[in-house]
Design a protein around this motif. Structure first.
Motif, short mmCIF file in Angstrom:
data_model
loop_
_atom_site.label_atom_id
_atom_site.label_comp_id
_atom_site.label_asym_id
_atom_site.label_seq_id
_atom_site.Cartn_x
_atom_site.Cartn_y
_atom_site.Cartn_z
N ASP A 136 0.86 -1.19 0.00
CA ASP A 136 0.00 0.00 0.00
C ASP A 136 0.89 1.24 0.00
O ASP A 136 1.55 1.54 1.00
CB ASP A 136 -0.90 -0.01 1.23
N PRO A 137 0.93 1.99 -1.12
CA PRO A 137 1.85 3.13 -1.19
C PRO A 137 1.51 4.26 -0.23
O PRO A 137 2.34 5.13 0.04
CB PRO A 137 1.72 3.60 -2.65
N ARG A 138 0.29 4.22 0.36
CA ARG A 138 -0.11 5.28 1.31
C ARG A 138 0.68 5.21 2.62
O ARG A 138 0.74 6.19 3.36
CB ARG A 138 -1.59 5.14 1.66
N VAL A 139 1.24 4.03 2.92
CA VAL A 139 1.98 3.88 4.19
C VAL A 139 3.27 4.68 4.08
O VAL A 139 4.09 4.44 3.20
CB VAL A 139 2.27 2.39 4.47
N GLY A 198 -15.19 22.00 -1.39
CA GLY A 198 -16.62 22.04 -1.04
C GLY A 198 -17.07 20.98 -0.07
O GLY A 198 -18.21 21.00 0.38
N SER A 199 -16.18 20.02 0.29
CA SER A 199 -16.59 18.95 1.20
C SER A 199 -15.35 18.34 1.86
O SER A 199 -14.29 18.22 1.22
CB SER A 199 -17.32 17.87 0.41
N PRO A 200 -15.50 17.89 3.12
CA PRO A 200 -14.36 17.24 3.79
C PRO A 200 -14.32 15.73 3.54
O PRO A 200 -13.47 15.03 4.09
CB PRO A 200 -14.64 17.53 5.27
N ALA A 201 -15.24 15.22 2.70
CA ALA A 201 -15.44 13.76 2.58
C ALA A 201 -14.18 13.02 2.13
O ALA A 201 -13.97 11.86 2.51
CB ALA A 201 -16.59 13.48 1.60
N ALA A 202 -13.32 13.65 1.33
CA ALA A 202 -12.16 12.94 0.79
C ALA A 202 -10.90 13.12 1.65
O ALA A 202 -9.82 12.71 1.24
CB ALA A 202 -11.89 13.41 -0.64
N VAL A 203 -11.05 13.73 2.83
CA VAL A 203 -9.89 13.83 3.74
C VAL A 203 -9.83 12.54 4.55
O VAL A 203 -10.78 12.20 5.23
CB VAL A 203 -10.04 15.05 4.69
N PRO A 204 -8.72 11.79 4.46
CA PRO A 204 -8.65 10.52 5.20
C PRO A 204 -8.71 10.75 6.71
O PRO A 204 -8.16 11.74 7.20
CB PRO A 204 -7.31 9.91 4.78
N ALA A 205 -9.36 9.81 7.41
CA ALA A 205 -9.51 9.97 8.86
C ALA A 205 -8.24 9.60 9.60
O ALA A 205 -7.93 10.15 10.64
CB ALA A 205 -10.67 9.10 9.35
N VAL A 206 -7.50 8.65 9.06
CA VAL A 206 -6.28 8.17 9.74
C VAL A 206 -5.15 8.00 8.72
O VAL A 206 -5.40 7.94 7.51
CB VAL A 206 -6.50 6.79 10.43
N ALA A 207 -3.94 7.90 9.23
CA ALA A 207 -2.79 7.63 8.37
C ALA A 207 -2.10 6.36 8.87
O ALA A 207 -2.22 6.02 10.05
CB ALA A 207 -1.84 8.80 8.40
N ALA A 208 -1.40 5.66 7.98
CA ALA A 208 -0.67 4.45 8.38
C ALA A 208 0.84 4.71 8.17
O ALA A 208 1.23 5.32 7.16
CB ALA A 208 -1.13 3.27 7.56
N TYR A 209 1.63 4.24 9.13
CA TYR A 209 3.08 4.49 9.05
C TYR A 209 3.86 3.21 9.27
O TYR A 209 3.41 2.29 9.96
CB TYR A 209 3.49 5.50 10.12
N ALA A 210 5.08 3.19 8.73
CA ALA A 210 6.03 2.11 8.99
C ALA A 210 7.42 2.68 8.81
O ALA A 210 7.62 3.56 7.98
CB ALA A 210 5.81 0.95 8.01
N GLY A 211 8.37 2.18 9.61
CA GLY A 211 9.77 2.60 9.42
C GLY A 211 10.12 3.90 10.11
O GLY A 211 9.28 4.64 10.56
#
Ligand code: GLU
Length: 324
Positions: A57-60, A311-324
């Motif tokens: 998952d590149p988001r990490v 116009g909306s906060p819907a696409a703001v992620p609620a949490v983030a994932a980390y490693a390293g």
């Protein structure tokens, strides 16, 4: 109506009357001249490699450090060098509504990406105004980080495994999706209807790679029309030179805002999580950016910025994932 408006209306009426008096014959038809925006290219050749998922998952992203207070950056850090310079240098676009564009009333850059960049300046330097924006195209984002022209890129930059091999990328601050935009009158309902048809996408983006790999229901690929700037796709659509354009929904919604004859349509073609990019060696800055984004997420600043820009906060992620 203002006095200037009344004068303009009067002028139009006068010109129409004069035109009517001077000649009874219909004006000779004039073929419109429609030069395409500079740098427009039809992208041919083998399809691009599909989205690389070899990193998982590149988001990490890298585990954050709690950001020190502005003015208290660790000596020798990338942040301390920015403080010594007196300004944060950030790569952005200048014509992408509602992410990064000039407010016509003030001439100032504004939008989601600009506001996020200003928050990073606030975190490092204690002042959201201490940022120097460097205007760049999508294709210049990585080269400008690699040659040190910018400290950060905050420019609708999708986090991918391929890009993470070249530069540092933060956890996502916004989750966009690739879609299509077409004239409201178009019968096109999705990419399946666009085999053999001209479709615009910005060069140097994930959007154009996905488009190159797509096929219509008839098995034919679309004719991929690449342009340097996102706004060039809007121009080509308005000129009727392409049947559709594709990139992130956040950007295409801006096209429809600028021209209400256009409409975002069809299913999502790909996920486009936006990250803040840093130069490859600047892991201290990357951890700092992740820590700052955590704060902006937790205190509601990111949601507020998204609401006031897209116009909306819907696409703001609620949490983030980390490693390293
Ligand atoms: N999010 C896509 C990318 O990072 C498209 C960005 C754009 O059109 O500016 O390549």
């Amino acid at each position: 109506m203002s006095r200037a408006g009344r004068r303009a209306t009067l002028l139009v009426v006068l010109l129409a009357l004069l035109a009517g008096c001077s000649s009874a014959a219909a004006p000779a038809p004039v073929e419109p001249v429609r030069p395409v925006p500079a740098g427009t290219t039809v992208v041919t050749g083998p399809p691009a490699a599909g989205r690389d998922t070899s990193c998982g998952d590149p988001r990490v992203s890298l585990t954050p450090t709690p950001p020190p207070a502005p003015g208290a950056m660790p000596p020798g850090s990338t942040m301390a060098a920015i403080v010594a310079r007196g300004a944060l240098i950030v790569g952005v676009d200048q014509s992408t509504v509602p992410l990064s564009y000039r407010d016509p009333r003030t001439g100032e850059l504004t939008g989601l990406d600009v506001d996020v960049a200003r928050e990073m300046a606030r975190a490092i330097l204690g002042d959201p105004q201490r940022v120097r924006f460097r205007i760049e195209s999508s294709a210049q984002r990585i080269p400008n980080l690699l040659d040190g022209s910018v400290d950060l890129v905050v420019q609708a930059m999708t986090i991918t495994c391929d890009r993470k091999r070249q530069v540092g990328l933060s956890a996502p601050y916004y989750e966009a999706a690739q879609r299509l935009v077409v004239p409201r009158t178009s019968p096109v309902t999705g990419i399946a209807d666009l085999g053999g048809r001209p479709v615009c996408a910005p060069l140097g983006t994930t959007s154009i790679a996905t488009l190159q790999n797509s096929r219509g229901a008839d098995g034919r690929p679309p004719v991929v029309v690449g342009v340097p700037e996102n706004s060039d796709c809007l121009v080509l659509l308005q000129q009727g030179q392409v049947d559709a354009a594709t990139t992130d929904d956040a950007i295409l919604t801006g096209f429809a805002l600028e021209d209400p004859r256009l409409e975002v349509r069809g299913a999502a073609l790909d996920a486009e999580p936006y990250g803040i990019a840093v130069a490859p060696g600047a892991t201290d800055l990357l951890r700092f950016v992740n820590g700052s984004l955590d704060r902006l997420r937790a205190d509601g600043t990111l949601a507020r910025i998204a609401t006031s820009t897209v116009g909306s906060p819907a696409a703001v992620p609620a949490v983030a994932a980390y490693a390293g």
